[in-house]
Design a protein around this motif. Structure first.
Motif, PDB file in Angstrom:
ATOM      1  N   CYS A 137       0.855  -1.186   0.000  1.00  0.00           N
ATOM      2  CA  CYS A 137       0.000   0.000   0.000  1.00  0.00           C
ATOM      3  C   CYS A 137       0.889   1.233   0.000  1.00  0.00           C
ATOM      4  CB  CYS A 137      -0.898  -0.011   1.223  1.00  0.00           C
ATOM      5  SG  CYS A 137      -1.891   1.480   1.437  1.00  0.00           S
ATOM      6  N   GLY A 138       0.908   1.938  -1.125  1.00  0.00           N
ATOM      7  CA  GLY A 138       1.637   3.184  -1.198  1.00  0.00           C
ATOM      8  C   GLY A 138       0.784   4.309  -0.637  1.00  0.00           C
ATOM      9  N   PHE A 139       1.386   5.148   0.223  1.00  0.00           N
ATOM     10  CA  PHE A 139       0.594   6.226   0.806  1.00  0.00           C
ATOM     11  C   PHE A 139       1.296   7.557   0.625  1.00  0.00           C
ATOM     12  CE2 PHE A 139       3.302   6.321   4.544  1.00  0.00           C
ATOM     13  CZ  PHE A 139       3.624   4.997   4.783  1.00  0.00           C
ATOM     14  N   SER A 140       0.500   8.624   0.558  1.00  0.00           N
ATOM     15  CA  SER A 140       1.008   9.979   0.385  1.00  0.00           C
ATOM     16  C   SER A 140       0.033  10.944   1.030  1.00  0.00           C
ATOM     17  CB  SER A 140       1.182  10.302  -1.106  1.00  0.00           C
ATOM     18  OG  SER A 140      -0.056  10.219  -1.776  1.00  0.00           O
ATOM     19  N   GLY A 141       0.477  12.183   1.169  1.00  0.00           N
ATOM     20  CA  GLY A 141      -0.381  13.173   1.784  1.00  0.00           C
ATOM     21  C   GLY A 141       0.136  13.539   3.161  1.00  0.00           C
ATOM     22  N   TYR A 142      -0.749  13.887   4.099  1.00  0.00           N
ATOM     23  CA  TYR A 142      -0.342  14.315   5.440  1.00  0.00           C
ATOM     24  C   TYR A 142      -0.037  13.110   6.321  1.00  0.00           C
ATOM     25  CZ  TYR A 142      -1.871  18.995   4.208  1.00  0.00           C
ATOM     26  OH  TYR A 142      -2.019  20.209   3.603  1.00  0.00           O
ATOM     27  N   ILE A 143       0.908  12.300   5.850  1.00  0.00           N
ATOM     28  CA  ILE A 143       1.204  11.067   6.552  1.00  0.00           C
ATOM     29  C   ILE A 143       1.887  11.294   7.881  1.00  0.00           C
ATOM     30  CG2 ILE A 143       1.237   9.645   4.487  1.00  0.00           C
ATOM     31  CD1 ILE A 143       4.264   9.920   4.454  1.00  0.00           C
ATOM     32  N   VAL A 144       2.495  12.459   8.071  1.00  0.00           N
ATOM     33  CA  VAL A 144       3.202  12.704   9.323  1.00  0.00           C
ATOM     34  C   VAL A 144       2.239  12.671  10.497  1.00  0.00           C
ATOM     35  CG1 VAL A 144       2.980  15.215   9.167  1.00  0.00           C
ATOM     36  CG2 VAL A 144       4.864  14.221  10.467  1.00  0.00           C
ATOM     37  N   ASN A 145       0.945  12.940  10.252  1.00  0.00           N
ATOM     38  CA  ASN A 145      -0.044  12.947  11.326  1.00  0.00           C
ATOM     39  C   ASN A 145      -0.725  11.602  11.517  1.00  0.00           C
ATOM     40  OD1 ASN A 145       0.337  15.696  11.909  1.00  0.00           O
ATOM     41  ND2 ASN A 145      -1.050  16.293  10.270  1.00  0.00           N
ATOM     42  N   THR A 146      -0.326  10.606  10.743  1.00  0.00           N
ATOM     43  CA  THR A 146      -0.976   9.303  10.840  1.00  0.00           C
ATOM     44  C   THR A 146      -0.620   8.626  12.153  1.00  0.00           C
ATOM     45  OG1 THR A 146      -0.911   9.024   8.450  1.00  0.00           O
ATOM     46  CG2 THR A 146      -1.233   7.057   9.763  1.00  0.00           C
ATOM     47  N   TYR A 147      -1.640   8.200  12.890  1.00  0.00           N
ATOM     48  CA  TYR A 147      -1.424   7.507  14.175  1.00  0.00           C
ATOM     49  C   TYR A 147      -1.337   6.003  13.984  1.00  0.00           C
ATOM     50  CZ  TYR A 147      -2.287   5.758  18.836  1.00  0.00           C
ATOM     51  OH  TYR A 147      -2.188   5.084  20.012  1.00  0.00           O
ATOM     52  N   CYS A 148      -2.148   5.485  13.065  1.00  0.00           N
ATOM     53  CA  CYS A 148      -2.237   4.036  12.903  1.00  0.00           C
ATOM     54  C   CYS A 148      -2.559   3.708  11.457  1.00  0.00           C
ATOM     55  CB  CYS A 148      -3.333   3.489  13.821  1.00  0.00           C
ATOM     56  SG  CYS A 148      -3.447   1.689  13.897  1.00  0.00           S
ATOM     57  N   MET A 149      -1.955   2.641  10.945  1.00  0.00           N
ATOM     58  CA  MET A 149      -2.313   2.150   9.620  1.00  0.00           C
ATOM     59  C   MET A 149      -2.698   0.685   9.754  1.00  0.00           C
ATOM     60  SD  MET A 149       0.218   4.051   6.965  1.00  0.00           S
ATOM     61  CE  MET A 149      -0.978   3.771   5.659  1.00  0.00           C
ATOM     62  N   GLN A 198       5.910  -1.560   7.848  1.00  0.00           N
ATOM     63  CA  GLN A 198       5.812  -0.231   7.236  1.00  0.00           C
ATOM     64  C   GLN A 198       7.209   0.273   6.928  1.00  0.00           C
ATOM     65  OE1 GLN A 198       3.127   2.248   9.417  1.00  0.00           O
ATOM     66  NE2 GLN A 198       3.948   4.157   8.628  1.00  0.00           N
ATOM     67  N   ASP A 199       7.413   0.751   5.734  1.00  0.00           N
ATOM     68  CA  ASP A 199       8.682   1.341   5.336  1.00  0.00           C
ATOM     69  C   ASP A 199       8.426   2.820   5.073  1.00  0.00           C
ATOM     70  OD1 ASP A 199      10.983   2.249   4.076  1.00  0.00           O
ATOM     71  OD2 ASP A 199      11.309   0.374   2.997  1.00  0.00           O
ATOM     72  N   ASN A 200       8.736   3.647   6.050  1.00  0.00           N
ATOM     73  CA  ASN A 200       8.430   5.075   5.912  1.00  0.00           C
ATOM     74  C   ASN A 200       9.289   5.748   4.851  1.00  0.00           C
ATOM     75  OD1 ASN A 200       6.344   5.197   7.820  1.00  0.00           O
ATOM     76  ND2 ASN A 200       7.819   5.263   9.494  1.00  0.00           N
ATOM     77  N   ALA A 201      10.477   5.219   4.613  1.00  0.00           N
ATOM     78  CA  ALA A 201      11.345   5.797   3.581  1.00  0.00           C
ATOM     79  C   ALA A 201      10.728   5.631   2.198  1.00  0.00           C
ATOM     80  CB  ALA A 201      12.721   5.157   3.635  1.00  0.00           C
ATOM     81  N   LYS A 202       9.968   4.554   2.034  1.00  0.00           N
ATOM     82  CA  LYS A 202       9.311   4.280   0.753  1.00  0.00           C
ATOM     83  C   LYS A 202       7.829   4.626   0.788  1.00  0.00           C
ATOM     84  CE  LYS A 202      12.428   0.523  -0.591  1.00  0.00           C
ATOM     85  NZ  LYS A 202      12.528  -0.897  -0.993  1.00  0.00           N
ATOM     86  N   ASN A 203       7.356   5.141   1.924  1.00  0.00           N
ATOM     87  CA  ASN A 203       5.925   5.456   2.067  1.00  0.00           C
ATOM     88  C   ASN A 203       5.062   4.263   1.667  1.00  0.00           C
ATOM     89  OD1 ASN A 203       6.624   7.973   2.918  1.00  0.00           O
ATOM     90  ND2 ASN A 203       5.903   9.051   1.110  1.00  0.00           N
ATOM     91  N   THR A 204       5.405   3.109   2.201  1.00  0.00           N
ATOM     92  CA  THR A 204       4.697   1.893   1.822  1.00  0.00           C
ATOM     93  C   THR A 204       4.376   1.049   3.046  1.00  0.00           C
ATOM     94  OG1 THR A 204       5.860   1.862  -0.307  1.00  0.00           O
ATOM     95  CG2 THR A 204       4.735  -0.153   0.357  1.00  0.00           C
ATOM     96  N   LEU A 205       3.175   0.520   3.051  1.00  0.00           N
ATOM     97  CA  LEU A 205       2.700  -0.423   4.069  1.00  0.00           C
ATOM     98  C   LEU A 205       2.620  -1.794   3.403  1.00  0.00           C
ATOM     99  CD1 LEU A 205       1.359  -0.659   6.982  1.00  0.00           C
ATOM    100  CD2 LEU A 205      -0.815  -0.503   5.748  1.00  0.00           C
ATOM    101  N   SER A 223      -5.434   6.026   9.927  1.00  0.00           N
ATOM    102  CA  SER A 223      -6.187   6.700  10.983  1.00  0.00           C
ATOM    103  C   SER A 223      -5.309   7.746  11.636  1.00  0.00           C
ATOM    104  CB  SER A 223      -6.631   5.680  12.031  1.00  0.00           C
ATOM    105  OG  SER A 223      -7.085   6.330  13.202  1.00  0.00           O
ATOM    106  N   MET A 224      -5.931   8.868  12.013  1.00  0.00           N
ATOM    107  CA  MET A 224      -5.199   9.933  12.689  1.00  0.00           C
ATOM    108  C   MET A 224      -5.303   9.841  14.204  1.00  0.00           C
ATOM    109  SD  MET A 224      -3.887  11.314  10.160  1.00  0.00           S
ATOM    110  CE  MET A 224      -4.109  11.335   8.385  1.00  0.00           C
TER     111      MET A 224
END
Length: 120
Positions: free
Chosen positions: A22-34, A71-78, A98-99
């Motif tokens: 799962c590639g993710f983008s956007g305001y991911i810095v505020n993500t609490y849970c995936m 989760q690989d935050n460097a690749k923005n991928t779950l 989820s935030m």
């Protein structure tokens, strides 16, 4: 806003393995849970696995020991690595973000889903 795009689903025989991404983008810095969820025809959507800050993970009893969320935050991928697949794992798999919590109702951002089919 968070955008999510799943990939990697497919068909596999019972006992096989698949990894969905799962590639993710956007305001991911505020993500609490995936999390990963699934929904089979005629059934309600259910939680498969979640991963919160500090890599705290949680799994449904039905997949413990077989599935791994990461989760690989460097690749923005779950990821969801699925081993020892069973026909009852057949479903549409969705990733979500989820935030403010890791329970089903807290997930506000969803991908479009990727189909996983396990044949016996």
């Amino acid at each position: 806003q968070v955008q999510l795009v799943e990939s990697g689903g497919g068909s596999v025989q019972s006992g096989g393995s698949l990894r969905v991404s799962c590639g993710f983008s956007g305001y991911i810095v505020n993500t609490y849970c995936m999390g990963w969820f699934r929904q089979a025809p005629g059934k309600e959507r259910e939680v498969v696995a979640t991963i919160a800050r500090r890599d705290r993970t949680n799994y449904a009893d039905s997949v413990k020991g077989r599935f791994t969320i990461s989760q690989d935050n460097a690749k923005n991928t779950l990821y969801l690595q699925m081993n020892s697949l069973k026909p009852e794992d057949t479903a549409m798999y969705y990733c979500a973000a989820s935030m403010d919590g890791c329970y089903l109702g807290s997930f506000k951002y969803w991908g479009q889903g990727t189909q996983v089919t396990v044949s016996s």
